[in-house]
Design a protein around this motif. Structure first.
Motif, short mmCIF file in Angstrom:
data_model
loop_
_atom_site.label_atom_id
_atom_site.label_comp_id
_atom_site.label_asym_id
_atom_site.label_seq_id
_atom_site.Cartn_x
_atom_site.Cartn_y
_atom_site.Cartn_z
N MET A 1 -6.75 13.27 -9.10
CA MET A 1 -8.03 12.82 -8.90
C MET A 1 -8.43 11.55 -9.46
SD MET A 1 -10.47 13.52 -6.91
CE MET A 1 -11.85 12.19 -6.70
N GLU A 2 -8.07 11.49 -10.67
CA GLU A 2 -8.20 10.25 -11.48
C GLU A 2 -7.32 9.14 -10.83
OE1 GLU A 2 -7.31 9.18 -15.58
OE2 GLU A 2 -8.91 10.60 -15.95
N GLU A 3 -6.26 9.56 -10.60
CA GLU A 3 -5.10 8.72 -9.88
C GLU A 3 -5.66 8.26 -8.59
OE1 GLU A 3 -1.43 7.70 -10.69
OE2 GLU A 3 -2.72 7.62 -12.40
N LYS A 4 -6.39 9.07 -7.84
CA LYS A 4 -6.86 8.58 -6.60
C LYS A 4 -7.99 7.53 -6.81
CE LYS A 4 -6.08 10.54 -2.22
NZ LYS A 4 -4.94 9.72 -2.20
N ASP A 5 -8.78 7.74 -7.77
CA ASP A 5 -9.71 6.99 -8.19
C ASP A 5 -9.41 5.37 -8.58
OD1 ASP A 5 -12.10 8.07 -7.79
OD2 ASP A 5 -12.72 7.44 -9.94
N LYS A 6 -8.17 5.41 -9.37
CA LYS A 6 -7.62 4.22 -9.95
C LYS A 6 -7.08 3.36 -8.64
CE LYS A 6 -3.59 2.97 -12.06
NZ LYS A 6 -2.21 3.28 -12.78
N GLN A 7 -6.64 4.26 -7.69
CA GLN A 7 -6.05 3.45 -6.67
C GLN A 7 -7.11 3.07 -5.60
OE1 GLN A 7 -2.67 5.03 -4.78
NE2 GLN A 7 -3.12 3.78 -2.94
N SER A 8 -8.15 3.64 -5.46
CA SER A 8 -9.26 3.14 -4.45
C SER A 8 -9.75 1.76 -5.47
CB SER A 8 -10.11 4.09 -4.16
OG SER A 8 -10.67 4.69 -5.12
N LEU B 1 0.76 -1.30 -0.15
CA LEU B 1 -0.13 0.05 -0.02
C LEU B 1 1.00 1.24 0.02
CD1 LEU B 1 -3.22 -0.88 2.46
CD2 LEU B 1 -3.05 -0.19 -0.03
N ALA B 2 1.85 1.18 0.82
CA ALA B 2 2.81 2.46 0.80
C ALA B 2 3.33 2.77 -0.55
CB ALA B 2 3.73 2.04 1.88
N THR B 3 3.85 1.63 -1.03
CA THR B 3 4.42 1.61 -2.44
C THR B 3 3.30 2.22 -3.44
OG1 THR B 3 5.69 -0.12 -1.96
CG2 THR B 3 6.09 0.55 -4.04
N LEU B 4 2.30 1.70 -3.56
CA LEU B 4 1.28 2.25 -4.20
C LEU B 4 1.28 3.71 -4.09
CD1 LEU B 4 -1.15 -0.80 -4.57
CD2 LEU B 4 0.96 -0.15 -5.97
N ARG B 5 0.68 3.85 -2.90
CA ARG B 5 0.54 5.48 -2.31
C ARG B 5 1.49 6.35 -3.10
NH1 ARG B 5 -2.92 3.80 2.70
NH2 ARG B 5 -4.86 3.10 1.38
N ALA B 6 2.77 6.06 -2.71
CA ALA B 6 3.76 6.71 -3.39
C ALA B 6 3.94 6.91 -4.76
CB ALA B 6 5.33 6.01 -2.88
N GLU B 7 3.36 5.86 -5.35
CA GLU B 7 3.39 5.57 -7.03
C GLU B 7 2.09 6.99 -7.32
OE1 GLU B 7 3.76 3.72 -10.72
OE2 GLU B 7 5.15 4.06 -8.86
N THR B 8 1.24 6.95 -6.63
CA THR B 8 0.12 7.81 -6.94
C THR B 8 0.37 9.30 -6.71
OG1 THR B 8 -1.36 6.16 -6.18
CG2 THR B 8 -2.37 7.96 -6.65
N ALA B 9 1.43 9.40 -5.68
CA ALA B 9 1.43 10.83 -5.26
C ALA B 9 2.76 11.43 -6.25
CB ALA B 9 2.14 10.83 -3.79
N ASP B 10 3.49 10.38 -6.61
CA ASP B 10 4.57 11.09 -7.41
C ASP B 10 4.33 10.84 -8.81
OD1 ASP B 10 7.42 11.17 -7.85
OD2 ASP B 10 7.47 8.93 -8.10
N ALA B 11 3.52 12.07 -9.50
CA ALA B 11 3.18 12.14 -10.71
C ALA B 11 4.09 12.20 -11.80
CB ALA B 11 2.04 13.27 -10.83
N THR C 1 -24.83 9.62 1.43
CA THR C 1 -23.77 9.72 0.81
C THR C 1 -23.61 8.89 -0.41
OG1 THR C 1 -22.86 9.47 3.10
CG2 THR C 1 -21.28 10.01 1.33
N THR C 2 -22.70 9.25 -1.22
CA THR C 2 -22.55 8.06 -2.24
C THR C 2 -20.98 8.13 -2.58
OG1 THR C 2 -24.23 9.30 -3.55
CG2 THR C 2 -22.73 7.85 -4.84
N ARG C 3 -20.46 6.91 -2.79
CA ARG C 3 -18.88 6.52 -2.84
C ARG C 3 -18.95 5.58 -3.87
NH1 ARG C 3 -14.94 8.90 0.85
NH2 ARG C 3 -13.05 7.87 -0.34
N ASN C 4 -18.05 5.77 -4.98
CA ASN C 4 -17.51 4.90 -5.87
C ASN C 4 -18.82 4.31 -6.68
OD1 ASN C 4 -15.20 5.10 -4.80
ND2 ASN C 4 -14.66 3.13 -4.21
N GLY C 5 -19.93 5.21 -6.72
CA GLY C 5 -21.46 4.68 -7.09
C GLY C 5 -21.99 3.93 -6.26
#
Lengths: 259, 176
Positions: free
Chosen positions: B1-8, A68-78, A214-218
Motif C-alpha cells: 500500500m505504501e509502495e503504491k502511494d510512493k509510486q503515484s 512506467l513498466a520498470t517502476l511498476r515491476a519495481e513496486t510489485a517486486d517486493a 471522493t478523496t484522492r491523495n488528499g
C-alpha cells in the motif's frame, strides 16, 4: 558604470541575475555605449537561437511507457535479494517488466470495475500537473466571454463557462486537457490560495445525477452529470467549500438562459 | 500500500519532467540510444531515492540524478571526453577582453548552432543546456552540477565565448 565593469556583469544582466541597482546601471550603460550594446545584442541573438524548439530533444514516444513498466515491476517486486548482485538485478528487472507488461495487457483486455478508480487518479494527476508545470491555463482571463469562445474549435462541444467572482470563486482561465482518451475542457477557478480545476466533457448518457464526492491523495473530487455533460471538480480546497462551489456551478447551469 | 502511494506520488511529481531528463541526457551522451538507457537508469535510481525527496523542485532533483547517471556513463564509455575543463581563472581573465568585431546575426542557422553546442566540452555543454534550454537560475544549476555559483558563472561565460567564436569562425569561413 564603465565598459570593464559592464563586461564583467554582462552575463548576469542577460540572465536576470543582477540586483535592481546594478541592473538599472547596466541598462543605462547600454544606452550610452554602442560597443557594449552591440555585444549585448549578439548575446541575445545567440540566446534566441539556442532557445529555438529545434535544439530541444524530446523523448521517443515509447520511453515513458518503458519507465512506467520498470517502476511498476519495481513496486510489485517486493523482496529483492538480488540487490547484492546488481547485474542479476537488472536482468530480473527486465523480466519482471515484461511480466508486468503482459499482466497489464491481459488485465486491460478484461476491463473489470477498475475504471472509475483509474479516472479519479487520472483527474487528480491532471490537476496536480496543471499546478506544477506552470501550465495552469492556456487562456488566462477572468472574463467568461473570452474563455468560452476560446474553446471553439479546440473541443467539439461548448462548455458552460461562468465567472463566480461575486461568490468568492473568481475564474482564472481555461485550458485544454486530455482525459479518457479525449480532449476535455478544464476551467480554472481560485478560492484564496487554492485552485480548482473543473473538467467538463460530453456525457455518454444525458441523465442528470447527484454529486459523488471522493478523496484522492488528499485532494477532494466532486463528480456529477448534468445537461448532457460530465463534470469533475478537483481541488485541495476543503470538502465543504468545494461543495459550495459545485452548488454554484450546478445552480447556474441548470436553467437555460431565457430572454 | 505504501509502495503504491510512493509510486503515484512519484508519477505525479517526478515523471512529468521526463522531457527535461531526456533532453539533458541526449545532449550529454550525444546519441538517442544511450540517452534512453541513461534516462531509464536515472528514473530507477530516482525512484529508489524518492524517499529522500523532501518536496520542492522536482525537476532540479531529477536532473541532478540524470546528470550523475550521465557522468557515470561518460566515465565508463567516453573517458577521454571528461577532464577537459580549462583553467577557468586564466580564461576568465581573457574573457574580459571585448571582441567588438564579431557580430552574430539575428537569424542564426539553428542547425549550425546545434552543431557548435554539441562540440562544446561536456562541462560547458551542460551549463548551456541547463541555462538556455531549461532556463534554470544560477542557483539551480549550481545545485544540479554540484559546483559553486561562481563556477557556474565562469563556465557560462566561457561557454558563451566558445560558442560565439566557433559560430563566427564557421560563418566567416563557410567551412570548418
Amino acid at each position: 558604470m564603465n565598459c570593464n565593469e559592464a563586461q564583467e556583469l554582462k552575463h548576469a544582466y542577460l540572465d536576470g541575475e543582477l540586483d535592481l541597482v546594478r541592473n538599472v546601471a547596466f541598462a543605462d550603460h547600454l544606452k550610452s555605449c554602442a560597443a557594449c550594446s552591440r555585444a549585448h545584442q549578439d548575446a541575445q541573438n545567440l540566446r534566441s537561437a539556442l532557445r529555438s524548439e529545434k535544439l530541444y530533444f524530446h523523448p521517443p514516444p515509447g520511453l515513458q511507457k518503458n519507465i512506467l513498466a520498470t517502476l511498476r515491476a519495481e513496486t510489485a517486486d517486493a523482496p529483492r535479494p538480488a540487490l547484492l548482485f546488481p547485474w542479476h538485478w537488472f536482468k530480473l528487472a527486465g523480466i519482471t517488466a515484461m511480466v508486468a507488461l503482459l499482466a497489464w495487457v491481459v488485465a486491460s483486455g478484461l476491463k473489470p470495475s477498475a475504471r472509475p478508480d483509474q479516472l479519479t487518479q487520472e483527474i487528480t494527476s491532471s490537476h496536480i500537473r496543471s499546478l506544477m508545470a506552470n501550465h495552469l491555463t492556456d487562456v488566462a482571463s477572468t472574463d467568461q466571454h473570452t474563455v468560452k469562445p476560446w474553446f471553439d474549435g479546440r473541443v467539439d462541444f461548448a462548455p458552460p463557462v461562468m465567472d463566480l467572482a461575486d461568490h468568492g470563486f473568481p475564474l482564472i482561465g481555461g485550458r485544454l486537457d486530455y482525459l479518457q482518451n479525449r480532449s476535455v475542457a478544464a476551467l480554472v477557478y481560485q478560492r484564496q490560495k487554492h485552485f480548482i480545476n473543473l473538467f467538463i466533457w460530453p456525457a455518454d448518457a444525458p441523465a442528470n445525477t447527484g454529486e459523488q464526492t471522493t478523496t484522492r491523495n488528499g485532494y477532494n473530487l466532486i463528480h456529477w452529470y448534468q445537461s448532457g455533460m460530465t463534470y469533475w471538480a478537483v481541488s485541495d480546497l476543503n470538502r465543504s467549500e468545494l461543495q459550495d462551489f459545485t452548488q454554484l456551478i450546478r445552480g447556474q447551469t441548470v436553467p437555460a438562459p431565457k430572454p | 500500500m505504501e509502495e503504491k502511494d510512493k509510486q503515484s506520488r512519484f508519477e505525479v511529481t517526478i515523471l512529468p519532467h521526463l522531457d527535461a531528463a531526456y533532453n539533458l541526457a541526449r545532449w550529454l551522451t550525444r546519441n538517442d540510444h544511450d540517452a534512453q538507457d541513461v534516462v531509464q537508469d536515472a528514473f530507477l535510481r530516482a525512484f529508489k531515492f524518492f524517499g529522500g525527496f523532501r518536496g520542492g523542485n522536482g525537476r532540479s532533483w531529477l536532473l541532478s540524478i540524470v546528470r550523475n547517471t550521465c557522468y557515470n556513463w561518460l566515465e565508463k564509455n567516453r573517458r577521454k571526453e571528461l577532464g577537459t575543463v580549462f583553467d577557468e581563472e586564466i580564461h576568465l581573465l581573457e574573457d574580459t577582453a571585448a571582441t567588438p568585431e564579431m557580430r552574430l546575426s539575428q537569424n542564426l542557422d539553428r542547425e549550425l548552432v546545434r552543431q557548435v553546442v554539441a562540440e562544446l566540452p561536456v562541462e560547458f555543454r551542460e551549463i548551456i543546456i541547463l541555462r538556455e534550454l531549461e532556463e534554470m537560475s544560477y542557483k539551480e544549476i549550481a545545485e544540479i552540477a554540484d559546483i559553486p555559483i561562481g563556477t557556474v558563472m565562469s563556465r557560462l561565460a566561457r561557454a558563451r565565448k566558445l560558442l560565439q567564436e566557433s559560430l563566427t569562425q564557421r560563418l566567416a569561413g563557410g567551412t570548418k
